[in-house]
Design a protein around this motif. Structure first.
Motif, PDB file in Angstrom:
ATOM      1  N   ALA A   1       0.820  -1.220   0.000  1.00  0.00           N
ATOM      2  CA  ALA A   1       0.000   0.000   0.000  1.00  0.00           C
ATOM      3  C   ALA A   1       0.851   1.266   0.000  1.00  0.00           C
ATOM      4  CB  ALA A   1      -0.941  -0.001   1.199  1.00  0.00           C
TER       5      ALA A   1
ATOM      6  N   THR B   1      -5.615   2.993   1.965  1.00  0.00           N
ATOM      7  CA  THR B   1      -5.733   1.559   2.170  1.00  0.00           C
ATOM      8  C   THR B   1      -7.117   1.213   2.687  1.00  0.00           C
ATOM      9  OG1 THR B   1      -3.372   1.422   2.680  1.00  0.00           O
ATOM     10  CG2 THR B   1      -4.758  -0.425   3.392  1.00  0.00           C
TER      11      THR B   1
ATOM     12  N   ASN C   1      -6.218   1.117  -2.452  1.00  0.00           N
ATOM     13  CA  ASN C   1      -5.640  -0.215  -2.550  1.00  0.00           C
ATOM     14  C   ASN C   1      -6.428  -1.099  -1.587  1.00  0.00           C
ATOM     15  OD1 ASN C   1      -3.627   0.435  -4.401  1.00  0.00           O
ATOM     16  ND2 ASN C   1      -2.228   1.106  -2.788  1.00  0.00           N
TER      17      ASN C   1
ATOM     18  N   ASN D   1      -8.151   1.157  -6.916  1.00  0.00           N
ATOM     19  CA  ASN D   1      -6.886   1.293  -7.621  1.00  0.00           C
ATOM     20  C   ASN D   1      -6.220  -0.066  -7.823  1.00  0.00           C
ATOM     21  OD1 ASN D   1      -4.536   2.688  -8.679  1.00  0.00           O
ATOM     22  ND2 ASN D   1      -3.546   2.199  -6.722  1.00  0.00           N
ATOM     23  N   ALA D   2      -6.228  -0.899  -6.791  1.00  0.00           N
ATOM     24  CA  ALA D   2      -5.653  -2.249  -6.840  1.00  0.00           C
ATOM     25  C   ALA D   2      -6.430  -3.111  -5.860  1.00  0.00           C
ATOM     26  CB  ALA D   2      -4.169  -2.230  -6.479  1.00  0.00           C
TER      27      ALA D   2
END
Length: 341
Positions: free
Chosen positions: A177, A182, A237, A264-265
């Motif tokens: 992260a 996060t 993330n 984002n991820a």
């Protein structure tokens, strides 16, 4: 370099303690004993025609503190039932031949998901398994990330030690992260406490803030439903945390929901990688950047290229070796859960 005192300490513990690892969990057993700097004790396993078997220690266990490492996930080495039966028989054998204490180190504890009645005349298999452990003379059960901690602790009358992956996964989350936003997500309401505890430990470790989210999931007849999503995944993330991954459909369902909300991820974190049939497509799905698991259920029954390209495996041996070290020496077990305060 190992000092003389360290070598003497290892010899002392080896004389009083015997650690066995049954077939199917040998690699993890060796990693644990390597960490403790003692040798894995020898044993024999024989399978007979008709499905019966015999196990026995090949060294004396009389007066010894015996630890038996065996993960109860189904695998090519045997079904969950086969492995459970072998663990119980071997523990009873050690008890019969004079072991002073028998501890079952069970990284994945089979049947921990069936901890309550959800339909008429349902079994409560978690409790039945606990009764079998006690009948075999097992004094202590050590396991990792059970499905329902309260149900696990209430099922057993013998001593239990529950380990979790907060320490392992908090460092991984911090590395992945970085300074970006996060989000730690529970893919169902039953996992909210697990996600909350991970979030708290991650924040203490990294000094960074993490947000919490969860997704609704109802399961009936093997079909998951529910669309409520509580949390803000936009630009975050996301780390989806669960105790196990089987087919992977729960993880994928949550990952796709995060992608639809602008994540984002997305990373899938699961302790026990059971990797049931059909999971390969989920592991390789673009909605999930990476799946991160421990070796509690290794060796894994998936193609090597899928494992290499899609999965990161984190070693769990340090958790178990520290638990064994403390149990054997009589040291405090309080901080093993991840609560260092």
């Amino acid at each position: 370099m190992t000092t003389i005192n360290e070598r003497q300490e290892c010899m002392y513990h080896a004389a009083l303690m015997k650690i066995f690892a049954l077939n199917g969990t040998m690699a993890l057993g060796r990693a644990i004993t390597d960490d403790l700097r003692i040798a894995l004790a020898d044993h024999e396993e024989r399978d007979f025609e008709g499905g019966e078997h015999k196990l026995r220690p090949l060294v004396s266990v009389r007066g010894k503190d015996v630890f038996i490492v065996h993960s109860l996930n189904g695998s090519p080495e045997g079904s969950a039932n086969d492995k459970l039966c072998k663990l119980l028989f071997f523990a009873a054998t050690c008890r019969e031949h004079g072991a002073s204490r028998v501890t079952a180190v069970v990284p994945y504890l089979a049947y921990s998901r069936k901890d309550r009645q959800t339909k008429t005349r349902d079994p409560v298999t978690t409790r039945y398994v606990a009764q079998l452990f006690e009948a075999a003379g097992i004094d202590v059960v050590v396991t990792l990330d059970v499905h329902n901690l309260a149900a696990f602790q209430n099922a057993f009358r013998c001593a239990t030690v529950h380990l979790d992956t907060r320490k392992l996964y908090s460092g991984i989350i911090a590395n992945l992260a970085g300074a970006e936003r996060t989000l730690i997500l529970a893919p169902d309401a039953g996992g909210i406490k697990r996600a909350q505890l991970l979030r708290e430990y991650y924040e203490r470790l990294s000094g960074n803030e993490a947000q919490l989210a969860f997704m609704e999931k109802r399961r009936s007849g093997g079909v998951a439903s529910g669309h409520l999503f509580a949390g803000d995944a936009e630009g975050a993330n996301v780390f989806i945390i669960d105790d196990l991954i089987g087919t992977g459909r729960t993880m994928l369902r949550a990952a796709e929901a995060c992608r639809q909300r602008g994540a984002n991820a997305v990373y899938a974190l699961a302790t026990h990688a059971l990797f049931d049939r059909g999971c390969e497509a989920v592991l390789a799905h673009p909605a999930i950047d990476r799946t991160i698991v421990t070796d509690s259920a290794s060796p894994f029954n998936i193609p090597e290229d899928v494992l290499r390209n899609c999965v990161e495996v984190v070693g769990s041996a340090p958790l178990f070796s520290e638990a064994i070290r403390r149990l054997h020496s009589g040291a405090s077990l309080a901080t093993l859960s991840g609560d260092d305060q």
